[in-house]
Design an enzyme around this catalytic site. Sequence first.
Site, PDB file in Angstrom:
ATOM      1  CG  ASP A  24      -0.423  -0.614   2.454  1.00 36.87           C
ATOM      2  OD1 ASP A  24       0.713  -1.114   2.419  1.00 36.87           O
ATOM      3  OD2 ASP A  24      -1.108  -0.581   3.485  1.00 36.87           O
ATOM      4  CG  ASP A  74      -1.969  -7.736 -12.997  1.00 37.09           C
ATOM      5  OD1 ASP A  74      -1.711  -6.994 -13.958  1.00 37.09           O
ATOM      6  OD2 ASP A  74      -3.008  -8.432 -12.939  1.00 37.09           O
ATOM      7  CG  ASP A  78      -1.546  -2.192 -15.777  1.00 35.68           C
ATOM      8  OD1 ASP A  78      -0.565  -2.730 -16.347  1.00 35.68           O
ATOM      9  OD2 ASP A  78      -2.721  -2.366 -16.148  1.00 35.68           O
TER      10      ASP A  78
END
Length: 356
Positions: free
Chosen positions: A223, A247, A251
Amino acid sequence: MIKHIALLPGDGIGPEIVAEAVKVLDRVAEKFGHTFNYTEVDIGGCSIDRHGVPITDEGMATCKSSDSVLLGAVGGPKWDSCPPAIRPEKALLAVRKELGLFANLRPTRLFPQLASASPLKEEVIGNGIDLLIVRELTGGVYFGQRKTEEVDGELVATDIMPYSEHEIERIGRVAFETAMKRGKRLASVDKANVLDTSRLWRKTMHRLSEEYPEVTYSDILVDNTAMQLIRNPGQFDVLVTENMFGDILSDEASMLTGSIGMMPSASLSSGTLGMYEPIHGSAPDIAGQNIANPLGTILSGAMMLRYAFSLSEEADAIESAVNKVLDLGYRTTDIMQEGCKKVSCSEMGDLVAQQL
Ligand code: NAD
């Protein structure tokens, strides 16, 4: 050096961008005295149309027997209604599995010439962004057992996130070795305050870090990483993380550069065989118009030379040729800025080849 490369142009803009990467690789071969032989393999929608499957056994065998694989992109609306077993992206999963590609390397680099394309403020970008995410690609929650069952009158879904020590050690070694070739700083991303898999991850990474005293190692919670990528991306050199965190974070990181057409990637196995591809998809909205940006694929070619063939000088030459072309003000439509010269996909490939 003689190398055999399996070329998988795929669908949409795939054939256009792969052709430009080949143009640049051929120029490298000419300049540095190498021979690159190519075998083209149908993959994705075009393979479904021609052969009824997203990749044939023969195509897969060609990938496995090559020295490296260069992919464009697969998919498009034409094949969206195909049954799940023969959808275009099935071929990508199959190639990853057959070739044992467990490590995904995604460099995120903001070219200073394109700084205005970043959604971040200039003062946040500071001296630029140049980081690399190493993502574990074949383990974790995407590959664990899953089920949906009725419990006490309602549906309950469960996804299991398994990681074994050897899987963590394998990706950890790739990350430490990659850090050694770059800025020698590695941050390992986990959620060790909550997850057992992360606690094993952290323990294994700490053990490995003792073998790489030259690498400055740190742990960071996922986080906090998501936050720090926006607050101060310049602090990172190499990040290593498990499949799902990687993943999502990769991005997020790619968006910091504001230009999806520029980003290369590599998927590696425990040997030298790997698959190299731009991070974007087949862009059906611009396919066949010769306006796609081929630089992500050209830079994937550079990664292939560096990681698969250990040709660092040649890889550097491609990267600096791309830099020069941007310095000269040439831009494809997606990265066009005021005062620059707009060029087509094939002209961009020509310009990079000329700079070599
Ligand atoms: P996309 O990456 O193809 O396109 C998103 C947007 O970015 C589009 O507007 C497109 O025109 C633009 N774009 C992408 N690459 C570009 C380039 N090189 N130059 C200029 N502009 C570029 O994502 P999407 O539209 O969500 O997906 C299209 C198809 O691609 C879908 O079928 C999807 O499943 C597939 N896909 C394939 C891969 C892959 O092969 N690895 C990855 C992602 C998506």
